[in-house]
Design a protein around this motif. Structure first.
Motif, PDB file in Angstrom:
ATOM      1  N   MET A 101      17.162  34.712  25.413  1.00 37.33           N
ATOM      2  CA  MET A 101      15.741  34.495  25.305  1.00 37.33           C
ATOM      3  C   MET A 101      15.131  33.783  24.323  1.00 37.33           C
ATOM      4  SD  MET A 101      17.104  33.153  21.366  1.00 37.33           S
ATOM      5  CE  MET A 101      19.163  32.818  21.052  1.00 37.33           C
ATOM      6  N   PRO A 102      14.272  34.464  23.469  1.00 39.11           N
ATOM      7  CA  PRO A 102      12.362  34.020  23.898  1.00 39.11           C
ATOM      8  C   PRO A 102      12.628  33.063  23.958  1.00 39.11           C
ATOM      9  CG  PRO A 102      12.915  36.038  22.879  1.00 39.11           C
ATOM     10  CD  PRO A 102      14.365  35.944  23.299  1.00 39.11           C
ATOM     11  N   GLU A 103      11.558  32.061  24.168  1.00 39.92           N
ATOM     12  CA  GLU A 103      11.184  31.095  23.930  1.00 39.92           C
ATOM     13  C   GLU A 103      10.862  29.674  22.690  1.00 39.92           C
ATOM     14  OE1 GLU A 103       8.662  29.029  27.316  1.00 39.92           O
ATOM     15  OE2 GLU A 103       9.248  30.645  28.258  1.00 39.92           O
ATOM     16  N   TYR A 104      10.293  31.530  21.739  1.00 41.81           N
ATOM     17  CA  TYR A 104       9.665  30.853  20.684  1.00 41.81           C
ATOM     18  C   TYR A 104       9.601  31.212  19.264  1.00 41.81           C
ATOM     19  CZ  TYR A 104       5.757  29.316  24.053  1.00 41.81           C
ATOM     20  OH  TYR A 104       5.235  28.970  24.988  1.00 41.81           O
ATOM     21  N   VAL A 105       9.665  30.571  17.970  1.00 42.05           N
ATOM     22  CA  VAL A 105       9.929  31.231  16.832  1.00 42.05           C
ATOM     23  C   VAL A 105       9.008  31.410  16.090  1.00 42.05           C
ATOM     24  CG1 VAL A 105      11.390  30.972  14.275  1.00 42.05           C
ATOM     25  CG2 VAL A 105      12.541  30.326  16.773  1.00 42.05           C
ATOM     26  N   GLY A 106       8.828  32.015  15.171  1.00 41.76           N
ATOM     27  CA  GLY A 106       7.460  31.727  14.310  1.00 41.76           C
ATOM     28  C   GLY A 106       7.989  32.030  12.582  1.00 41.76           C
ATOM     29  N   ALA A 107       7.122  31.550  12.442  1.00 43.10           N
ATOM     30  CA  ALA A 107       7.558  30.941  10.604  1.00 43.10           C
ATOM     31  C   ALA A 107       5.463  31.444   9.597  1.00 43.10           C
ATOM     32  CB  ALA A 107       7.466  29.613  10.639  1.00 43.10           C
ATOM     33  N   LEU A 108       5.794  32.194   9.109  1.00 41.77           N
ATOM     34  CA  LEU A 108       5.205  32.785   7.675  1.00 41.77           C
ATOM     35  C   LEU A 108       4.574  32.093   7.078  1.00 41.77           C
ATOM     36  CD1 LEU A 108       2.346  34.951   8.084  1.00 41.77           C
ATOM     37  CD2 LEU A 108       4.381  36.375   6.278  1.00 41.77           C
ATOM     38  N   ASP A 109       3.634  31.411   6.754  1.00 43.42           N
ATOM     39  CA  ASP A 109       3.972  30.024   5.241  1.00 43.42           C
ATOM     40  C   ASP A 109       2.774  31.224   4.134  1.00 43.42           C
ATOM     41  OD1 ASP A 109       3.437  28.588   2.972  1.00 43.42           O
ATOM     42  OD2 ASP A 109       2.784  27.132   5.011  1.00 43.42           O
ATOM     43  N   GLN A 110       3.131  31.949   3.558  1.00 42.17           N
ATOM     44  CA  GLN A 110       2.054  32.337   2.503  1.00 42.17           C
ATOM     45  C   GLN A 110       1.723  31.594   0.870  1.00 42.17           C
ATOM     46  OE1 GLN A 110       1.799  34.245  -0.643  1.00 42.17           O
ATOM     47  NE2 GLN A 110      -0.754  33.102   0.591  1.00 42.17           N
ATOM     48  N   GLY A 111       1.220  30.662   1.500  1.00 37.72           N
ATOM     49  CA  GLY A 111       1.278  29.247   0.091  1.00 37.72           C
ATOM     50  C   GLY A 111      -0.133  30.394  -0.925  1.00 37.72           C
ATOM     51  N   THR A 112      -0.486  29.214  -1.803  1.00 36.07           N
ATOM     52  CA  THR A 112      -0.921  29.309  -3.062  1.00 36.07           C
ATOM     53  C   THR A 112      -2.491  29.843  -2.793  1.00 36.07           C
ATOM     54  OG1 THR A 112       0.373  27.859  -5.003  1.00 36.07           O
ATOM     55  CG2 THR A 112      -1.733  28.388  -5.664  1.00 36.07           C
ATOM     56  N   THR A 113      -2.777  28.782  -1.481  1.00 42.45           N
ATOM     57  CA  THR A 113      -4.121  28.787  -1.331  1.00 42.45           C
ATOM     58  C   THR A 113      -4.596  29.340  -0.154  1.00 42.45           C
ATOM     59  OG1 THR A 113      -4.310  26.721  -0.699  1.00 42.45           O
ATOM     60  CG2 THR A 113      -5.044  26.684  -2.667  1.00 42.45           C
ATOM     61  N   SER A 114      -3.465  28.829   1.328  1.00 39.41           N
ATOM     62  CA  SER A 114      -4.315  29.935   1.812  1.00 39.41           C
ATOM     63  C   SER A 114      -2.586  30.490   2.651  1.00 39.41           C
ATOM     64  CB  SER A 114      -4.657  29.082   2.989  1.00 39.41           C
ATOM     65  OG  SER A 114      -3.311  28.316   3.558  1.00 39.41           O
ATOM     66  N   MET A 151       2.732  30.310  12.206  1.00 37.86           N
ATOM     67  CA  MET A 151       2.939  29.382  13.259  1.00 37.86           C
ATOM     68  C   MET A 151       4.032  29.646  14.579  1.00 37.86           C
ATOM     69  SD  MET A 151       2.924  25.647  11.274  1.00 37.86           S
ATOM     70  CE  MET A 151       1.446  25.800   9.893  1.00 37.86           C
ATOM     71  N   VAL A 152       3.644  29.504  15.371  1.00 38.33           N
ATOM     72  CA  VAL A 152       4.372  29.026  15.769  1.00 38.33           C
ATOM     73  C   VAL A 152       5.268  28.346  16.894  1.00 38.33           C
ATOM     74  CG1 VAL A 152       4.930  30.848  18.616  1.00 38.33           C
ATOM     75  CG2 VAL A 152       3.277  31.406  17.184  1.00 38.33           C
ATOM     76  N   PHE A 153       6.663  28.108  16.790  1.00 38.48           N
ATOM     77  CA  PHE A 153       6.995  27.182  17.141  1.00 38.48           C
ATOM     78  C   PHE A 153       8.160  27.085  18.568  1.00 38.48           C
ATOM     79  CE2 PHE A 153       6.952  26.199  12.338  1.00 38.48           C
ATOM     80  CZ  PHE A 153       6.211  25.018  12.217  1.00 38.48           C
ATOM     81  N   ASP A 154       7.880  25.877  19.409  1.00 33.60           N
ATOM     82  CA  ASP A 154       8.843  26.035  20.645  1.00 33.60           C
ATOM     83  C   ASP A 154      10.348  25.282  20.043  1.00 33.60           C
ATOM     84  OD1 ASP A 154       8.692  23.278  20.701  1.00 33.60           O
ATOM     85  OD2 ASP A 154       7.789  22.992  22.175  1.00 33.60           O
ATOM     86  N   ASP A 205       2.864  37.723  22.459  1.00 31.13           N
ATOM     87  CA  ASP A 205       3.433  39.074  21.984  1.00 31.13           C
ATOM     88  C   ASP A 205       4.286  38.481  21.363  1.00 31.13           C
ATOM     89  OD1 ASP A 205       1.849  40.314  23.531  1.00 31.13           O
ATOM     90  OD2 ASP A 205       3.115  40.459  25.370  1.00 31.13           O
ATOM     91  N   PRO A 206       4.924  39.867  20.039  1.00 35.05           N
ATOM     92  CA  PRO A 206       5.798  39.997  20.216  1.00 35.05           C
ATOM     93  C   PRO A 206       6.798  39.411  20.468  1.00 35.05           C
ATOM     94  CG  PRO A 206       4.375  41.184  18.851  1.00 35.05           C
ATOM     95  CD  PRO A 206       3.798  41.605  20.137  1.00 35.05           C
ATOM     96  N   GLY A 207       7.113  39.559  21.807  1.00 35.21           N
ATOM     97  CA  GLY A 207       8.353  39.991  22.179  1.00 35.21           C
ATOM     98  C   GLY A 207       8.927  38.247  22.524  1.00 35.21           C
ATOM     99  N   ASP A 208       7.856  37.383  22.247  1.00 33.36           N
ATOM    100  CA  ASP A 208       7.832  36.026  22.633  1.00 33.36           C
ATOM    101  C   ASP A 208       8.718  35.472  21.683  1.00 33.36           C
ATOM    102  OD1 ASP A 208       6.677  36.258  25.372  1.00 33.36           O
ATOM    103  OD2 ASP A 208       5.063  36.079  24.464  1.00 33.36           O
ATOM    104  N   LEU A 209       8.834  36.181  20.806  1.00 39.16           N
ATOM    105  CA  LEU A 209       9.302  35.408  19.397  1.00 39.16           C
ATOM    106  C   LEU A 209      10.902  35.881  19.528  1.00 39.16           C
ATOM    107  CD1 LEU A 209       6.790  35.536  16.818  1.00 39.16           C
ATOM    108  CD2 LEU A 209       7.041  33.900  18.687  1.00 39.16           C
ATOM    109  N   ALA A 210      11.685  35.084  18.531  1.00 44.46           N
ATOM    110  CA  ALA A 210      13.213  35.315  19.177  1.00 44.46           C
ATOM    111  C   ALA A 210      13.497  35.875  17.698  1.00 44.46           C
ATOM    112  CB  ALA A 210      13.811  33.797  19.041  1.00 44.46           C
ATOM    113  N   ALA A 211      12.798  35.374  16.467  1.00 46.90           N
ATOM    114  CA  ALA A 211      13.124  35.583  15.110  1.00 46.90           C
ATOM    115  C   ALA A 211      11.092  34.974  14.296  1.00 46.90           C
ATOM    116  CB  ALA A 211      14.068  34.832  14.331  1.00 46.90           C
TER     117      ALA A 211
END
Ligand code: ADP
Length: 496
Positions: A1-14, A18-21, A69-75
């Motif tokens: 299993m890859p070591e990280y998970v990514g989160a895309l936060d598309q907010g009102t101003t920005s 983020m990549v979390f372990d 790389d994208p391959g480092d993200l489990a989801a």
């Protein structure tokens, strides 16, 4: 299993990626602001093309900063500003117009007409929402009317989506087979979904004049949604949650009665109410908290306040009495108290618990004594007063007396505000160590879906308190201040 998970936060101003372990620590982050477009008083737009370009840029930026790389993200999970509405051409991928942002009040006349003499609660029983400019359905209808797109929408050439749909469609391939989806939390903010069945409702679609062929498929918030292309090629997309629902998830409010309040551009208090929607009689919204694929839908009560942190931006950008948002605290501390000055920031009308698009901002109680310190103080305090009104409504609707309030968002770094908030609520206010609860919630949800984290208990054990503010105000003083605030609110509602 890859070591990280990514989160895309598309907010009102920005937009942030983020990549979390596994410990829930942010190992990489990139962020980009986008333009706020104000074509007319009360109108707020975003350019969906700019938002997509920024999305690609922050994903690439965050990955390359950490040498991943994208391959480092489990989801990957998406969280997003809610209600903001995009219509695009399926074959070219081009938006037909700028997105209409949640704060935009141009649909006030349309909402009034949709009341059809029955008042703003005409669709409340089915949708959990009052008829208000905030929600997506009337915004779609406005775009179709304004640009004469009815036939193209009926013919299936056009796609409608809130920002999650727009980003998910592009992220999963766009014109090359992108998935046209929205999750159940975002769908619950359109006024087009039946809250009990969580399906598009044909009567609502007819009333609002939105053709079925342009709608996304409603999916669970947590589950296998698709596979990403482009900058995240091959990464499973396994979560979509509206930003406030993501913050609820990130604050691990998994039990009925658990609640959080987020202090960002606006303020949003959500309480988990379990697997049945709880109707509101106090001006709150009944909405979806999340659905894990294969499980029952979990609902929430929500108190939305349109203008809180954005009032601090307004002091900075339109009035110029501060150069940075954080300076507002020192300016407010330059005076002993508010000097009997009250500021009702009804820039987008008033949301919960009033739902009055026609309300307008007022500063009241001015004398020759008042200075910019008092204005800053009154501006900050308005966030606390609005929150108090929402918490009172929440207590009335849910029957739950909160023992403490979990908070997050940019304004929680302001100790003056947080102490005043605790004083006014008479409830302890607590902030966790990880303040980025919105992105964290999207990461938690995405990670749960692929077994990166095992269950709710594991996530709950990670919540750690960082700061606590304890009430220190007499109830007489609280009552007196609230009475003054109420008078100010009446002035704001009277200005029509
Ligand atoms: P969003 O996610 O809605 O963009 P954030 O949670 O990043 O918002 O919070 C940013 C908001 O908080 C801005 O509106 C800003 O004006 C306000 N803000 C940031 N720092 C402070 C501060 N120290 N005191 C008061 N308001 C602040």
């Amino acid at each position: 299993m890859p070591e990280y998970v990514g989160a895309l936060d598309q907010g009102t101003t920005s937009t942030r990626f983020m990549v979390f372990d596994h410990a829930g620590t942010v190992v990489s982050l990139d962020q980009k602001e986008h333009s706020q477009i104000f074509p007319e008083p009360g109108w707020v737009e975003h350019d969906p093309g700019e938002i997509w370009l920024n999305t690609v840029s922050v994903i690439e930026g965050a990955l390359s900063r950490a040498g991943l790389d994208p391959g480092d993200l489990a989801a990957v999970g998406i969280t997003n500003q809610r209600e903001t509405t995009v219509v695009w051409d399926r074959s070219t991928g081009e938006p037909v117009a700028n997105a209409i942002v949640w704060q935009d009040t141009r649909t006030a006349g349309l909402c009034k007409a949709l009341e059809a003499g029955e008042g703003p609660d005409r669709f409340r029983a089915k949708t959990g929402l009052p008829l208000a400019t905030y929600f997506a359905g009337p915004k779609v209808r406005w775009l179709l009317d304004e640009h004469d797109l009815g036939d193209r929408a009926v013919g299936g050439e056009l796609a409608f989506g809130t920002i999650d749909s727009w980003v998910a469609w592009n992220l999963t391939g766009g014109t090359e087979g992108g998935q046209h989806v929205t999750d159940v939390t975002n769908a619950s903010r359109t006024m087009l979904m039946d809250l009990a069945t969580t399906t598009w409702d044909s009567d609502l679609l007819m009333e609002l004049g939105v053709p079925t062929h342009m709608l996304p498929e409603i999916v669970a918030s947590v589950g296998h949604i698709g596979s990403c292309a482009g900058p995240l090629s091959g990464v499973p997309l396994t979560a979509i949650l509206g930003d406030q629902q993501a913050a609820l998830f990130g604050q691990v409010c998994f039990k009925p009665g658990d609640a959080k309040n987020t202090y960002g551009t606006g303020n949003f208090m959500l309480m988990n109410t379990g697997t049945d929607p709880v109707p509101s009689e106090s001006g709150l919204l009944s909405t979806v908290a999340y659905r894990i694929d294969g499980d029952e839908t979990v609902y929430a009560l929500e108190g939305s306040v349109a203008v809180t942190g954005s009032l601090v931006q307004w002091l900075r950008d339109n009035i110029g009495i501060i150069a940075e948002a954080s300076e507002v605290e020192d300016l407010a501390l330059s005076v002993e108290d508010n000097g009997d000055v009250y500021f009702v920031p009804a820039f987008s009308g008033l949301f919960a618990p009033h739902w009055r698009p026609d309300a307008r901002g007022v500063i009241i109680g001015l004398t020759r004594f008042a200075n910019k310190g008092h204005i800053a103080r009154a501006a900050l305090e308005s966030t606390a007063y609005q929150t108090k009104d929402v918490l009172d409504a929440m207590t009335a609707d849910s029957g739950v007396n909160l023992v403490e309030l979990r908070v997050d968002g940019g304004m929680t770094h302001n100790s003056l505000l947080m102490q005043f908030q605790a004083d006014l609520l008479g409830v302890e206010v607590v902030r966790p160590t990880i303040a980025e609860t919105t992105a964290l919630g999207a990461a938690y949800a995405a990670g749960l879906a692929v077994g990166f984290w095992s269950d709710f208990d594991e996530l709950t054990s990670r919540w750690v308190e960082s700061e606590r503010w304890v009430p220190d105000m007499t109830s007489d003083e609280r009552t007196r201040l609230q009475g003054r605030w109420r008078q100010a609110i009446h002035r704001s509602l009277d200005w029509v």
